[in-house]
Design a protein around this motif. Structure first.
Motif, PDB file in Angstrom:
ATOM      1  N   LEU A  95       0.684  -1.614  -0.086  1.00  0.00           N
ATOM      2  CA  LEU A  95       0.186   0.082  -0.176  1.00  0.00           C
ATOM      3  C   LEU A  95       1.468   1.195   0.243  1.00  0.00           C
ATOM      4  O   LEU A  95       0.665   1.985  -0.581  1.00  0.00           O
ATOM      5  N   LEU A  96       2.114   0.797   0.886  1.00  0.00           N
ATOM      6  CA  LEU A  96       2.609   2.754   0.538  1.00  0.00           C
ATOM      7  C   LEU A  96       4.207   2.553   0.094  1.00  0.00           C
ATOM      8  O   LEU A  96       4.614   3.065  -0.255  1.00  0.00           O
ATOM      9  N   ILE A  97       4.239   1.062   0.394  1.00  0.00           N
ATOM     10  CA  ILE A  97       6.423   0.839  -0.145  1.00  0.00           C
ATOM     11  C   ILE A  97       5.946   0.266  -1.848  1.00  0.00           C
ATOM     12  O   ILE A  97       7.153   1.325  -2.342  1.00  0.00           O
ATOM     13  N   LYS A  98       4.932   0.200  -1.897  1.00  0.00           N
ATOM     14  CA  LYS A  98       4.395   0.622  -3.895  1.00  0.00           C
ATOM     15  C   LYS A  98       5.164  -0.548  -4.463  1.00  0.00           C
ATOM     16  O   LYS A  98       4.794  -1.059  -5.656  1.00  0.00           O
ATOM     17  N   GLU A  99       6.818  -0.534  -4.244  1.00  0.00           N
ATOM     18  CA  GLU A  99       7.516  -1.542  -5.795  1.00  0.00           C
ATOM     19  C   GLU A  99       7.966  -2.755  -4.201  1.00  0.00           C
ATOM     20  O   GLU A  99       8.949  -2.459  -3.772  1.00  0.00           O
ATOM     21  N   ASP A 101      10.259  -5.023  -3.196  1.00  0.00           N
ATOM     22  CA  ASP A 101      11.323  -5.958  -2.787  1.00  0.00           C
ATOM     23  C   ASP A 101      11.628  -7.404  -2.135  1.00  0.00           C
ATOM     24  O   ASP A 101      13.086  -7.326  -2.248  1.00  0.00           O
ATOM     25  N   GLU A 125      -7.774   7.479   5.205  1.00  0.00           N
ATOM     26  CA  GLU A 125      -8.883   8.914   5.736  1.00  0.00           C
ATOM     27  C   GLU A 125     -10.068   9.222   6.157  1.00  0.00           C
ATOM     28  O   GLU A 125     -10.408  10.306   7.071  1.00  0.00           O
ATOM     29  N   TRP A 135      -1.409  -0.892  10.579  1.00  0.00           N
ATOM     30  CA  TRP A 135      -0.672  -0.281  11.111  1.00  0.00           C
ATOM     31  C   TRP A 135       0.061  -1.442  12.101  1.00  0.00           C
ATOM     32  O   TRP A 135       1.421  -1.331  11.862  1.00  0.00           O
ATOM     33  N   THR A 138       1.112  -4.994  10.054  1.00  0.00           N
ATOM     34  CA  THR A 138       2.421  -4.136  10.192  1.00  0.00           C
ATOM     35  C   THR A 138       3.904  -4.300  10.620  1.00  0.00           C
ATOM     36  O   THR A 138       4.740  -4.810  10.637  1.00  0.00           O
TER      37      THR A 138
ATOM     38  N   HIS B 129      -2.685  11.416   6.061  1.00  0.00           N
ATOM     39  CA  HIS B 129      -1.172  11.482   5.270  1.00  0.00           C
ATOM     40  C   HIS B 129      -0.172  11.366   6.368  1.00  0.00           C
ATOM     41  O   HIS B 129       0.913  10.927   5.576  1.00  0.00           O
ATOM     42  N   ARG B 132       0.456   8.340   7.013  1.00  0.00           N
ATOM     43  CA  ARG B 132       0.921   7.065   6.126  1.00  0.00           C
ATOM     44  C   ARG B 132       2.078   7.193   5.765  1.00  0.00           C
ATOM     45  O   ARG B 132       3.073   6.914   6.145  1.00  0.00           O
ATOM     46  N   LEU B 134       4.496   8.577   8.665  1.00  0.00           N
ATOM     47  CA  LEU B 134       5.062   7.697   9.776  1.00  0.00           C
ATOM     48  C   LEU B 134       4.945   6.500   9.362  1.00  0.00           C
ATOM     49  O   LEU B 134       5.263   5.813   9.635  1.00  0.00           O
ATOM     50  N   TRP B 135       3.435   5.281   9.573  1.00  0.00           N
ATOM     51  CA  TRP B 135       3.817   4.381   8.657  1.00  0.00           C
ATOM     52  C   TRP B 135       4.774   3.800   8.296  1.00  0.00           C
ATOM     53  O   TRP B 135       5.340   2.814   8.007  1.00  0.00           O
ATOM     54  N   LEU B 136       5.085   4.900   6.251  1.00  0.00           N
ATOM     55  CA  LEU B 136       5.664   4.314   5.726  1.00  0.00           C
ATOM     56  C   LEU B 136       7.262   4.080   6.303  1.00  0.00           C
ATOM     57  O   LEU B 136       7.594   3.092   6.102  1.00  0.00           O
ATOM     58  N   ILE B 140       9.176   0.608   6.080  1.00  0.00           N
ATOM     59  CA  ILE B 140      10.830   1.078   5.821  1.00  0.00           C
ATOM     60  C   ILE B 140      11.904   0.123   6.211  1.00  0.00           C
ATOM     61  O   ILE B 140      12.777  -0.571   6.430  1.00  0.00           O
ATOM     62  N   ARG B 240      17.736  -0.774  -4.105  1.00  0.00           N
ATOM     63  CA  ARG B 240      15.722  -0.807  -4.042  1.00  0.00           C
ATOM     64  C   ARG B 240      14.672  -0.938  -2.172  1.00  0.00           C
ATOM     65  O   ARG B 240      14.274  -0.598  -2.801  1.00  0.00           O
ATOM     66  N   HIS B 243      13.788   2.292  -0.255  1.00  0.00           N
ATOM     67  CA  HIS B 243      12.787   2.499  -0.975  1.00  0.00           C
ATOM     68  C   HIS B 243      12.977   4.331  -0.686  1.00  0.00           C
ATOM     69  O   HIS B 243      12.118   5.341   0.036  1.00  0.00           O
ATOM     70  N   GLU B 247       7.225  10.090  -4.365  1.00  0.00           N
ATOM     71  CA  GLU B 247       6.324   9.742  -4.879  1.00  0.00           C
ATOM     72  C   GLU B 247       4.719   9.770  -3.995  1.00  0.00           C
ATOM     73  O   GLU B 247       5.214   9.717  -3.190  1.00  0.00           O
ATOM     74  N   GLN B 248       3.812   9.591  -4.536  1.00  0.00           N
ATOM     75  CA  GLN B 248       2.458   9.718  -4.412  1.00  0.00           C
ATOM     76  C   GLN B 248       2.004   8.634  -3.216  1.00  0.00           C
ATOM     77  O   GLN B 248       2.051   7.824  -3.696  1.00  0.00           O
ATOM     78  N   ARG B 249       2.231   8.408  -1.419  1.00  0.00           N
ATOM     79  CA  ARG B 249       1.835   8.007  -0.951  1.00  0.00           C
ATOM     80  C   ARG B 249       1.185   7.761   0.122  1.00  0.00           C
ATOM     81  O   ARG B 249       0.545   9.247   0.013  1.00  0.00           O
TER      82      ARG B 249
END
Lengths: 249, 249
Positions: A95-99, A101, A125, A135, A138, B129, B132, B134-136, B140, B240, B243, B247-249
């Motif tokens: 959802l947030l990592i996008k690509e 790995d 949202e 969250w 994860t 947003h 998200r 912080l979640w991101l 990572i 990779r 990350h 980009e928009q997340r």
DNA sequence: CGCGCTCTTGACGAACATCAAGCTCCGTGG
DNA sequence: CCACGGAGCTTGATGTTCGTCAAGAGCGCG
């Protein structure tokens, strides 16, 4: 929509159970998840649910079977980084990592439910507490990664194998998918070796050691733990990292 | 409040930079983070910022020094599970995880800023947003855990050491804390051994090998990479998993 | 019947741990 | 000024764990 939801709520119960182990889940939150669900798909053993390098537009929730996260090496080696069970939101990360790995593969036949990313973003949202629950899931995955990592550095191959068996049993047991210290475990020794980080020759000897010490038996895909206390002791297993405490989060 | 914020915004710039590497960060979001900040504290090398079993009521953002996540073993062994650099939100996890399943220690002298959990929860209620983002950051972290885990299973001790050096350099470099293929790395070989998952005797031999192959030098706490391409090649390093794409997340 | 997949076993070698000792450097106290 | 001591680094010798290579056995499946 009635059609869409046939059986869906039931198939999500295990997932809801995994959240309810850690906090309360409101009616509205549950409903929002049901509405965010999309397709149901099945995969044969050995197929990839998602492959390294992919840019998924949906996340995958596992409803049946065993899946794994894994990474391949140029030389041909493979390392599993997690084993996923029914009720696990396998690649919520995307959802947030996008690509991606890493890849997610089916260890056995698997059934999944997909959740389009745009619908999940709308959930974040609108429902902050549910967002924190997702969250949290994860974060628990990350906690499992750390546990495996510590095991790789501090435990022997036999201990790591015992640890993995303890982990899977507990994670199945807490949502009612296993009881009586036994569970279906129809994977190959080679896959188990990739999870524990050793060769398939060595996992064979380790499994035999665990059998000879009468800690477990494992035949026809059914794994039975004969001496839970001893298995826990050899693995130095402590379920704290699974965060099975229900509290306000 | 003016007092409170003196220098605070500047000290958070590296952190904001780590978010901006991956997405845009609005003025209001930045301001919300500044307002959520509380105390500034320093720790001496060797001290614990948080200890396994604690139930923190605040999260910690590292602003200066090197910190590490680690787990101790009964027998006396230690395994590091991550190394943290300035700008890392070190135990954002505790916001939802509640009970620490590992410790966070200072590898060098460290400075931190604390963020009370109740203020962070309010952020999640108000700014989806930013939530998200912080979640991101925690996703990572998990991605790094997976990378280390794969390394433990697939790479040799020398490769893992090279990989760790690549990782730290890139993570410093992308926020402007290092350049020219060198960086301050004032930690002991014993600590590095605990990170790579080998003995302190063996890390010594590995470091000497890397020096003799003229890949790096490391003296007086300054690590210099002499042949970046060769180091990347031996480690099979690919960024990779960090990350670093905006980009928009 | 034969093929392929998985499991099993033995022999050998490589990577790394452990044990032990000595080294340099540096701060501290006499 | 030097003696002392501790922390970290270095080196050698030896042992254990596990990987690799090789071969064979059991079994389901076409």
């Amino acid at each position: 929509m009635a059609e869409h939801m046939t059986g869906l709520t039931e198939q999500l119960q295990t997932f809801f159970g995994r959240i309810r182990l850690r906090d309360t889940l409101g009616e509205e939150e549950e409903q929002a998840l049901v509405e965010a669900a999309s397709e149901r798909i099945t995969f044969a053993a050995g197929e990839d649910l998602v492959t390294e390098g992919d840019r998924p537009t949906r996340s995958i929730l596992l409803t049946r079977g065993y899946a794994c996260r894994y990474r391949l090496q140029k030389g041909g080696g493979r390392q599993l980084m997690a084993i996923h069970l029914p009720g696990d939101f396998v690649d919520l990360h995307s959802l947030l990592i996008k690509e991606m790995d890493h890849s997610v593969g089916a260890l056995t036949e698997c059934a999944i439910i997909t959740f389009p990313h745009d619908r999940l973003v709308r959930v974040t949202e609108r429902l902050p507490h549910l967002t924190r629950m997702l969250w949290l899931l994860t974060l628990i995955d990350a906690s499992c990664h750390r546990e495996w990592l510590a095991g790789m550095g501090l435990l022997s191959a036999a201990q790591r194998t015992a640890h993995l068996i303890c982990e899977i049993y507990v994670r199945l047991e807490v949502v009612g998918l296993a009881s009586g210290h036994k569970f279906n475990f129809p994977i190959t020794q080679a896959a188990l070796a990739d999870a524990v980080g050793i060769s398939s020759v060595h996992i064979n000897r380790v499994v035999q050691e665990l059998r000879q010490r009468d800690l477990i038996s494992w035949e026809n895909g059914l794994l039975t733990i004969h001496d839970w206390q001893a298995l826990v002791a050899t693995a130095d297993f402590n379920d704290r990292y699974l965060h099975l405490v229900k509290e306000q989060r």
